[in-house]
Motif scaffolding. Structure first.
Motif, PDB file in Angstrom:
ATOM      1  N   LEU A 663      72.292  54.501  70.755  1.00 29.36           N
ATOM      2  CA  LEU A 663      72.720  55.195  71.958  1.00 29.36           C
ATOM      3  C   LEU A 663      71.708  56.264  72.364  1.00 29.36           C
ATOM      4  CD1 LEU A 663      74.814  55.964  74.126  1.00 29.36           C
ATOM      5  CD2 LEU A 663      75.873  57.471  72.419  1.00 29.36           C
ATOM      6  N   VAL A 664      71.239  57.051  71.404  1.00 28.16           N
ATOM      7  CA  VAL A 664      70.263  58.087  71.723  1.00 28.16           C
ATOM      8  C   VAL A 664      68.983  57.463  72.263  1.00 28.16           C
ATOM      9  CG1 VAL A 664      68.806  59.907  70.745  1.00 28.16           C
ATOM     10  CG2 VAL A 664      71.212  59.764  70.110  1.00 28.16           C
ATOM     11  N   GLY A 665      68.569  56.346  71.693  1.00 29.54           N
ATOM     12  CA  GLY A 665      67.387  55.667  72.205  1.00 29.54           C
ATOM     13  C   GLY A 665      67.557  55.220  73.645  1.00 29.54           C
ATOM     14  N   ARG A 666      68.737  54.690  73.973  1.00 27.73           N
ATOM     15  CA  ARG A 666      68.982  54.264  75.350  1.00 27.73           C
ATOM     16  C   ARG A 666      69.008  55.457  76.302  1.00 27.73           C
ATOM     17  NH1 ARG A 666      72.671  50.780  72.779  1.00 27.73           N
ATOM     18  NH2 ARG A 666      74.402  52.178  73.294  1.00 27.73           N
ATOM     19  N   LEU A 667      69.615  56.555  75.872  1.00 26.29           N
ATOM     20  CA  LEU A 667      69.637  57.754  76.715  1.00 26.29           C
ATOM     21  C   LEU A 667      68.231  58.275  76.971  1.00 26.29           C
ATOM     22  CD1 LEU A 667      72.714  59.670  75.240  1.00 26.29           C
ATOM     23  CD2 LEU A 667      72.598  58.374  77.366  1.00 26.29           C
ATOM     24  N   ASP A 668      67.414  58.254  75.934  1.00 31.17           N
ATOM     25  CA  ASP A 668      66.035  58.691  76.112  1.00 31.17           C
ATOM     26  C   ASP A 668      65.299  57.831  77.127  1.00 31.17           C
ATOM     27  OD1 ASP A 668      65.644  60.997  74.667  1.00 31.17           O
ATOM     28  OD2 ASP A 668      65.273  59.962  72.783  1.00 31.17           O
ATOM     29  N   ARG A 669      65.495  56.539  77.025  1.00 33.56           N
ATOM     30  CA  ARG A 669      64.807  55.643  77.949  1.00 33.56           C
ATOM     31  C   ARG A 669      65.337  55.814  79.366  1.00 33.56           C
ATOM     32  NH1 ARG A 669      65.384  52.211  73.440  1.00 33.56           N
ATOM     33  NH2 ARG A 669      67.271  51.301  74.337  1.00 33.56           N
ATOM     34  N   ASP A 679      57.342  66.270  82.100  1.00 31.98           N
ATOM     35  CA  ASP A 679      58.487  66.941  82.709  1.00 31.98           C
ATOM     36  C   ASP A 679      59.813  66.308  82.326  1.00 31.98           C
ATOM     37  OD1 ASP A 679      56.738  68.636  83.979  1.00 31.98           O
ATOM     38  OD2 ASP A 679      56.591  67.374  85.772  1.00 31.98           O
ATOM     39  N   SER A 680      59.791  65.122  81.728  1.00 30.98           N
ATOM     40  CA  SER A 680      61.042  64.463  81.390  1.00 30.98           C
ATOM     41  C   SER A 680      61.690  65.145  80.209  1.00 30.98           C
ATOM     42  CB  SER A 680      60.793  62.984  81.076  1.00 30.98           C
ATOM     43  OG  SER A 680      59.968  62.869  79.929  1.00 30.98           O
ATOM     44  N   THR A 681      63.028  65.119  80.194  1.00 34.60           N
ATOM     45  CA  THR A 681      63.799  65.772  79.134  1.00 34.60           C
ATOM     46  C   THR A 681      64.376  64.702  78.232  1.00 34.60           C
ATOM     47  OG1 THR A 681      64.363  67.532  80.659  1.00 34.60           O
ATOM     48  CG2 THR A 681      65.668  67.365  78.659  1.00 34.60           C
ATOM     49  N   GLY A 682      63.910  64.612  77.028  1.00 35.78           N
ATOM     50  CA  GLY A 682      64.409  63.657  76.064  1.00 35.78           C
ATOM     51  C   GLY A 682      65.350  64.309  75.076  1.00 35.78           C
ATOM     52  N   ILE A 683      65.916  63.502  74.187  1.00 38.46           N
ATOM     53  CA  ILE A 683      66.837  63.998  73.175  1.00 38.46           C
ATOM     54  C   ILE A 683      66.133  63.897  71.836  1.00 38.46           C
ATOM     55  CG2 ILE A 683      69.228  63.868  72.377  1.00 38.46           C
ATOM     56  CD1 ILE A 683      69.833  62.130  74.765  1.00 38.46           C
ATOM     57  N   ILE A 684      65.026  64.588  71.701  1.00 31.29           N
ATOM     58  CA  ILE A 684      64.229  64.495  70.489  1.00 31.29           C
ATOM     59  C   ILE A 684      64.821  65.435  69.435  1.00 31.29           C
ATOM     60  CG2 ILE A 684      61.942  64.727  69.499  1.00 31.29           C
ATOM     61  CD1 ILE A 684      62.271  62.536  71.614  1.00 31.29           C
ATOM     62  N   GLY A 685      65.142  64.916  68.253  1.00 30.85           N
ATOM     63  CA  GLY A 685      65.571  65.776  67.169  1.00 30.85           C
ATOM     64  C   GLY A 685      67.065  65.844  66.967  1.00 30.85           C
ATOM     65  N   ALA A 686      67.852  64.873  67.482  1.00 30.03           N
ATOM     66  CA  ALA A 686      69.286  64.866  67.223  1.00 30.03           C
ATOM     67  C   ALA A 686      69.531  64.404  65.794  1.00 30.03           C
ATOM     68  CB  ALA A 686      70.004  63.952  68.211  1.00 30.03           C
ATOM     69  N   THR A 687      70.412  65.115  65.096  1.00 32.60           N
ATOM     70  CA  THR A 687      70.749  64.770  63.714  1.00 32.60           C
ATOM     71  C   THR A 687      72.257  64.670  63.579  1.00 32.60           C
ATOM     72  OG1 THR A 687      70.902  67.074  62.957  1.00 32.60           O
ATOM     73  CG2 THR A 687      68.719  66.039  62.909  1.00 32.60           C
ATOM     74  N   CYS A 688      72.718  64.047  62.478  1.00 29.02           N
ATOM     75  CA  CYS A 688      74.155  63.858  62.290  1.00 29.02           C
ATOM     76  C   CYS A 688      74.454  63.604  60.814  1.00 29.02           C
ATOM     77  CB  CYS A 688      74.655  62.696  63.148  1.00 29.02           C
ATOM     78  SG  CYS A 688      76.444  62.435  63.086  1.00 29.02           S
ATOM     79  N   GLY A 731      67.594  58.353  67.311  1.00 25.59           N
ATOM     80  CA  GLY A 731      66.736  58.036  68.432  1.00 25.59           C
ATOM     81  C   GLY A 731      65.436  57.375  68.063  1.00 25.59           C
ATOM     82  N   LEU A 732      65.047  57.389  66.790  1.00 25.62           N
ATOM     83  CA  LEU A 732      63.785  56.740  66.406  1.00 25.62           C
ATOM     84  C   LEU A 732      63.911  55.223  66.446  1.00 25.62           C
ATOM     85  CD1 LEU A 732      62.518  58.992  63.470  1.00 25.62           C
ATOM     86  CD2 LEU A 732      61.937  59.075  65.888  1.00 25.62           C
ATOM     87  N   GLY A 733      65.047  54.698  65.980  1.00 25.62           N
ATOM     88  CA  GLY A 733      65.300  53.269  66.055  1.00 25.62           C
ATOM     89  C   GLY A 733      64.537  52.462  65.024  1.00 25.62           C
ATOM     90  N   GLY A 734      65.141  51.348  64.616  1.00 25.51           N
ATOM     91  CA  GLY A 734      64.451  50.403  63.744  1.00 25.51           C
ATOM     92  C   GLY A 734      64.531  50.717  62.262  1.00 25.51           C
ATOM     93  N   LEU A 735      65.075  51.856  61.855  1.00 25.67           N
ATOM     94  CA  LEU A 735      65.145  52.214  60.447  1.00 25.67           C
ATOM     95  C   LEU A 735      66.599  52.244  60.003  1.00 25.67           C
ATOM     96  CD1 LEU A 735      62.492  55.084  60.365  1.00 25.67           C
ATOM     97  CD2 LEU A 735      62.201  52.696  59.654  1.00 25.67           C
ATOM     98  N   PRO A 736      66.897  51.706  58.813  1.00 23.27           N
ATOM     99  CA  PRO A 736      68.299  51.642  58.361  1.00 23.27           C
ATOM    100  C   PRO A 736      68.768  52.987  57.819  1.00 23.27           C
ATOM    101  CG  PRO A 736      66.859  50.708  56.689  1.00 23.27           C
ATOM    102  CD  PRO A 736      65.971  51.065  57.863  1.00 23.27           C
ATOM    103  N   PHE A 737      70.086  53.141  57.775  1.00 25.41           N
ATOM    104  CA  PHE A 737      70.707  54.323  57.180  1.00 25.41           C
ATOM    105  C   PHE A 737      71.425  53.897  55.901  1.00 25.41           C
ATOM    106  CE2 PHE A 737      70.451  55.141  61.732  1.00 25.41           C
ATOM    107  CZ  PHE A 737      69.850  56.383  61.758  1.00 25.41           C
TER     108      PHE A 737
END
Length: 956
Positions: A663-669, A679-688, A731-737
């Motif tokens: 979801l964070v990746g889609r929001l960033d895109r 100038d774009s505002t991304g969601i870099i650095g969200a943690t949970c 938001g990085l995507g592609g890595l498992p948890f």
């Protein structure tokens, strides 16, 4: 002609005012303010008696400067009904000129004879008095005069200032019939006042030229050496300048020190350091011109052409005991040179100047060079001007250090005391303190700051509402958007009328002069600042007024920025609180408490949640969106809503984080596009951090994505930080948890937090973790007290980042409230399961739900036997609700649908949905679990609805 309102003129407005009626908007503010001051002074329109002064300086500087200008004006207005008068700073008329000289015979003495005083405190509203009060060009027409005798006249008046000191020396006034009013008269009187001011400056220049000539004459009579005095230091020839080693920077330093010495007005020898370790000695001594003008001459001991500039070293002979030095760190005002630059006198031989009684350098080694010469008063003005520049320069760095309205206002007061004023009070509308834009800054004022050289001065205290009269200088400055100067508070009727007893107490503390300045930013009045003087017996002047206005303007911009930030911060904080949980659903797995603390710099994206899950389990979530402001808060709301939705699907922690990561990746895109720009505002650095606690097994499964691990407080007081795989930020995507499972005994505490709790630039993370460990090592405390202890012990004094803290004390489901049966895949055994369930419900005392539970389990067990895979199991959990679970090893989940009237089956799940308040499917590592919850205290109408359903089936 002075008329403001459309339906009422000055004459009717004056009559209405004298009767006590309201006339705001009918006359100009300066006139109304003057009327109010006149009435507060006890003046009567019929009895304004003017005092007569005999001690007039009829041959002073002002008269000498103005006489040629008055002669020219008299010639210009020849034959016209025009009265030109010159008054001194007290309002006493010094000279009068008439365009039509014959009218003198028809005028009263007060209109034709010098000596009568037209100050406002005696004459009420009139040209001379109002010009002194308002300190600017004014016009008074007919009925706008306060005294009855002046109703048939009109006038224009303007202050005349000393160009060097800025002090008002007098007033130039034109009197004429109202029918002769002409806007061009304002231009004429302004030019005439400017001509008088220039002649005042020429008088100062003439005096300094006389001083310079006296100095040169004295040097020409002294014994001649090899040295040469060439007037101003800056006029040395190129070869002499190169030989001495001086450049323009050195000249600035020397002239700055010379200005201080002129202001000191005493004999002195000062050692002045120059860049590069060089030093020059400045000598100051008095000089008197043949006409008796006294001044100070400043000379520099210069090296001989063949030597370097370092004329004095530590080993050299001292030039004698140094007189007290006047030190200043800032350069003189741009373009300033005490006195006007005279014509360069002819070069004359000069002698070496040395301190009295001390052998100076020989003619072969040093020479005397003139640096500056002037009267002490001129030097004083220069020093005062430089100090004003220093104050403004310092104010630009010290006012507005924070985005707090009250703190910014206090910084203004701290800058002004004691260098400008002895006491400062600042009043702001309540709306500004809340961050809003004031609708009327004259209402709802709150005393925000009281600051001064002493704390016992009886001003209205800070923090209280102040209701001011319209006649006070503070409300006058807000109404006119112009600063107001009250040089003598004992004669300030409007100020005294506010509260005579309070004014008397302030006067008793020697407060005698006031400047009230509106705080204006973007054309909006944000409040008022009042500057009071007590220690210096001299009243405030126009230079002080200009300085106060400049300080207030700079502070007002900072206050407006702080106000806007406060408004935005309040809005974001309200959004943040609305997006955070206001309360938690009822559940028995954990007892929770929480704290949320926004950062000082602004609201961020920290969040937390407690989500009840199926089978008495509960999810604990803490997240952080890096950054501050509206975007971070909105993103936080998105992630919290998404986390609750994914939790409703009964997914594991690693799966929930995977969905959040996508979801964070889609929001960033979506927000940044395919090629994000700067100038774009991304969601870099969200943690949970996502954890699921099961009270039946007392196990906790958790996973994290770049978030700090939780703290686990065991029942014996041991505090550990579980070794949990970190996982990448969202938001990085592609890595498992990865997930980790821990046993959590009953009575333990799970403490989840964001990195703002332990990360601070003023301390190490390990130190913060040790503080957290000590604060948590009290397992018997309830979660609320644990939160308080953590906040006191661990939270930094000024958090740079948001902090979210969630404390959960775990409970366990008692074993006797859980029942489990293994079920063979034989439809004939369904009745046996129903009987066992009935007995268990009777043992728990749940007779009222036996019928519904039998029906519900029959459907679930039948479906499991028909469509599932062994092994099968049935479990009942008695908590706030009755939970029925049927598990099997298959992965096929049932789906609710509407059966057609011709279908033989398909109504089982519909029946389950009617009997249960919630149902669903949960996948496990070994298969799936179909669960349903039956309310033990059914909502109104629930049981009746089920009964109605069965009544609709005739064959039942």
């Amino acid at each position: 002609m002075g008329l403001v309102g459309e339906d009422i003129g000055p004459a009717r407005a004056r009559e209405q005012f004298l009767r006590g009626g309201a006339v705001e908007g009918a006359v100009r503010n300066p006139i109304l303010n003057s009327w109010q001051r006149s009435r507060s002074l006890g003046l009567s329109p019929e009895g304004c008696e003017l005092p007569y002064f005999q001690d007039l300086d009829l041959d002073g500087r002002l008269v000498r400067a103005a006489t040629p200008v008055l002669d020219r004006l008299q010639h210009t207005f020849a034959g016209r009904n025009m009265n030109v008068s010159l008054a001194d700073g007290r309002g006493a008329v010094l000279q009068r000129r008439f365009g039509e000289t014959s009218q003198v015979r028809h005028l009263a003495a007060i209109q034709s004879v010098p000596g009568f005083v037209f100050a406002e405190e005696f004459a009420g509203t009139n040209g001379i008095g109002l010009a002194l009060a308002e300190r600017q060009l004014i016009n008074v027409y007919g009925a706008e005069h306060f005294a009855e005798r002046s109703q048939a006249n009109a006038c224009a008046a303007i202050p005349v200032r000393d160009p060097l000191s800025g002090r008002i020396e007098g007033v130039l006034c034109f009197g004429y019939p109202p029918t002769d009013a002409d806007a061009a008269l304002n231009i004429v009187i302004s030019k005439a006042a400017g001509a008088i001011e220039r002649r005042l400056l020429e008088q100062s220049s003439t005096r300094e030229r006389a001083l310079l000539q006296a100095y040169l004459d004295a040097r020409s009579r002294a014994p001649t050496g090899d040295a040469t005095g060439n007037g101003q230091l800056g006029e040395l020839s190129g070869s002499e300048l190169a030989g001495s080693g001086l450049d323009w920077r050195d000249e600035m330093i020397l002239k700055e020190r010379a200005t201080d010495l002129i202001a000191a007005a005493q004999r002195a020898a000062v050692d002045v350091p120059l860049p590069g370790g060089r030093r020059v000695t400045l000598l100051s001594r008095p000089v008197t011109s043949p006409s008796g003008v006294e001044g100070i001459v400043i000379e520099a001991v210069l090296p001989a052409p063949q030597q370097h500039l370092a004329v004095l070293t530590e080993a050299d002979t001292s030039p004698g005991p140094l007189a007290p030095q006047v030190l200043a760190s800032a350069a003189p005002p741009p373009g300033y040179l005490p006195g006007a630059e005279p014509d360069r006198p002819p070069e004359q031989p000069a002698a070496t100047v040395r301190p009295p009684g001390v052998a100076g350098p020989t003619a072969d080694s040093a020479a005397g060079g003139l640096v500056l010469i002037g009267e002490p008063g001129v030097g004083t003005y220069a020093v005062a001007a430089r100090r004003r520049l220093e104050l403004l320069s310092e104010a630009s760095t010290r006012i507005g250090t924070t985005l707090d309205v009250s703190r910014t206002a206090r910084e203004l007061a701290e800058m002004a005391v004691p260098r400008l004023a002895d006491y400062v009070t600042i009043d702001l509308p309540e709306a500004v303190l809340r961050g809003e834009e004031p609708t009327d800054p004259r209402t709802g004022l709150h005393r925000t700051v009281v600051h001064g050289i002493r704390d016992d001065c009886p001003f209205y205290p800070a923090g209280e509402r102040v209701d001011l009269r319209t006649s006070t200088p503070q409300l006058r400055c807000l109404a006119d958007r112009q600063p107001v100067l009250e040089p003598d508070l004992r004669a300030a009727g409007g100020w005294i009328a506010q509260d005579p007893a309070h004014a008397e107490r302030l006067l008793g503390h020697h407060i005698h002069s006031l400047i009230a300045v509106p705080l204006l930013a973007r054309g909006i009045a944000l409040g008022t600042a009042s500057f009071y003087r007590a220690q210096d017996p001299a009243p405030f002047g126009d230079d002080d007024l200009s300085l106060a206005q400049e300080l207030a303007t700079r502070a007002a911009i900072c206050i407006d920025n702080a106000r806007r930030f406060t408004r935005e911060h309040t809005m974001v904080l309200a959004l943040q609180h609305s997006l955070l949980p206001q309360s938690f659903p009822e559940q028995s797995a954990v007892e929770v408490a929480y704290r949320y603390m926004p950062a000082e710099s602004g609201v961020g994206g920290d969040w937390f949640d407690v989500i009840p899950l199926s089978s008495t389990r509960v999810a604990l979530v803490v997240g952080d969106v890096v950054g501050h402001g509206l975007h971070a808060a909105a993103t936080m709301g998105r992630l919290r809503t998404a986390a609750r939705n994914f939790a409703e699907l009964d997914l594991g922690p690693d799966e929930v984080l995977t969905h959040l990561d996508n979801l964070v990746g889609r929001l960033d895109r979506d927000e940044g596009g395919e090629e994000p720009s700067a100038d774009s505002t991304g969601i870099i650095g969200a943690t949970c951090l996502y954890a699921i606690y099961d009270p039946t097994s007392q196990q906790c499964v958790m996973a994290r994505s770049g978030h700090p691990p939780p703290a686990l407080v065991h029942p014996d007081g041991t505090v550990t930080f579980p070794d949990l795989p970190a996982g990448p930020p969202l938001g990085l995507g592609g890595l498992p948890f990865e997930t980790a499972e821990f046993a959590v005994p009953e009575g333990s505490q799970l403490v989840l937090y964001t990195n703002g709790l332990i990360e601070d630039r003023h301390r190490d993370v390990d130190t913060a973790l040790d503080q957290l460990r000590r604060a948590l090592a009290h397992p018997t405390r309830p979660p609320e007290e644990t939160c308080e202890a953590v906040v006191r012990a661990v939270v930094p004094p000024h958090p740079a980042d948001d902090i979210a803290l969630l404390v959960a004390r775990t409970h366990a489901l008692p074993p006797h409230r859980s029942a489990t049966w293994d079920l063979p895949a034989d439809p004939a055994l369904v009745s046996g399961i129903r009987a066992a369930v009935t007995r268990q419900l009777a043992e728990w005392g749940l007779h009222e739900v036996v019928f519904a539970t039998e029906l519900l389990l029959s459907e679930l067990v039948t479906n499991a036997i028909r469509y599932g895979t062994e092994p099968l199991q049935v479990r009942l959990l008695h908590d706030r609700t009755l939970v029925c679970e049927v598990s099997d090893a298959g992965s096929t989940a049932p789906h609710l649908r509407h059966a057609a009237s011709t279908d033989e089956g398909g109504r089982g799940l519909f029946l389950v949905a009617q009997l249960a308040q919630a149902w669903g499917t949960r996948y496990t590592a070994g298969g799936k679990v179909i669960w349903a919850e039956c309310a033990l205290e059914s909502p109104a109408g629930k049981t009746d609805a089920a009964a109605a359903y069965f009544d609709d089936i005739p064959a039942l």
